[in-house]
Design a protein around this motif. Sequence first.
Motif: not given
Length: 405
Positions: A250, A254, A343
Motif C-alpha cells: 500500500f 500510494t 485506500v
Amino acid sequence: MDNIAGQKSGLTIVTHLATLALVILWVVPTLGLLITSLRDQDAISQTGWWEALQGSPQNYVVTIPADDQVQDGDLWRIETNVFDIDGLPSDIVERATVAGFGTSRLRGANTEPGETAEGSRDLTVTVEADGALVATSPEQFEDALVLPMSLVAPPQVTLENYAEVLTDMNAEERATARERGQSLDDMLFSDEALFGPFINTMTVAIPATIIPIVIAAFAAYALAWMDFPGRGLLIAIVVGLLVVPLQLAFVPLTIIHGWLGIGKSFLGIWLAHTGFGLPLAVYLLRNYMVGLPRDIIENAKVDGATDFEIFTKIVLPLSFPALASFAIFQFLWTWNDLLVASVFLPSDTESTVMTRFVVTNLLGSRGGEWHILAAAAFVMIAVPLLVFFAMQKYLVRGLLAGSVK
C-alpha cells in the motif's frame, strides 16, 4: 469385495454427504436473506423468515363505539365487526383474520377467537376469527370499548425494501419528491441512496477484471511458448510475488500514484487491482497454456504463423476455461473489496463503493432496520451470483484443466 468396479466406496458416500452439507450451509442463509428482503418491516419484526408463509400477527388497539348498543333483556348488547371499525390500515382490513383479542390493554390479546373474554363489571366479549364481535354488559355502555386485537395478515411480497434502499426514500417520501419535481435520477443518485455506490462498484469491478486478464494472457503465452533470455527468472519473480502481503504494497503504491499524478481515483484503483491480481493470473494462465499440445503450436509455426497469430487464433480460444475461471475469482474479489477501495478511492460520496457504503452508512445509522439491511445485502450479492452461475461450467473446466491427460 472392495475396489470392485461398479461398487461405491464409503468415501463416495462421505463425499456426497459433505457436498450436501455444504449446499445446505450455502442455500439456507441465502434463501433466508432473499425472503427477508421481500417482507415488510412489521412482518420481519414479528416472525422469522421461516414463518413467512404463515403470516405474521400484528397487534392493534381497536375502539368499538357504543352508539349502536341495544338492550336484550337484562343485558346491553353490541354487535359489530372489528374490520368495519375505522382506524385499521386498509391493507390489514382487506386481508387479515383475528388471531386473538382481550378486554384489557395490560393483559393484551390473550383470548383465542371464538372464546369469550370477561372484563370488569361483568363485561363479556366474544370475537370470531372473521372479526364478528359480540359484547354484553348488565350496565348500559357509556363509553366506547377499547380492546386489544392480534390480527394475522397473509404473507405479502413487496419490493418496497429494494426501492427504499436504492433511493433512501419510502413510498410517501418518493411521492412527495415527485410532486416537488424531483426526477428519478435525482432520487437514485442522492448521497444516501445505494444505487450510486452500486454503479461505482460496477465501474471498479469490470475494468479491474478485464485489464489484468488481457495483460496476463499475453504474459502467460510469452512465458509458456516464447524463448528469450531471463524467462525462468521472470517465472520465479511471478511466483515470488504471489506471497507478497497486500498491506505491504500500500505505501509504495500510494507514493507511486502520487508521482504519476493519479492519486485516489478510479484509474488508481484499476491499476492497483491489476497489480494485485496479475501474479496469480500469470501463474495460472501460464501453467494452463504450457500444457496445451505442443504439436499444434509447432505445426502453426511451420505453416508460417506468427506468435501473435498463434496466440489469438489458437492459444486464446483453447484457454477460455482458464480465462473464465480467473475472471470469476477476480470479479468476486474486486466486487467485495473494501480495503483497496478505502485506500485508493476518494472518501467523497460520489466515489463510494457498496461495501464502504454499507459499513459506514447502513450499519452505522440504520443497523436495526433489518428490511433495509437484507435488501442491501441481496443487492450486493445479486451480481456475483449471476456471474458465478453464468460461468460456473467454465470455472469447473478451468479448475480441472491439466488434471486429466
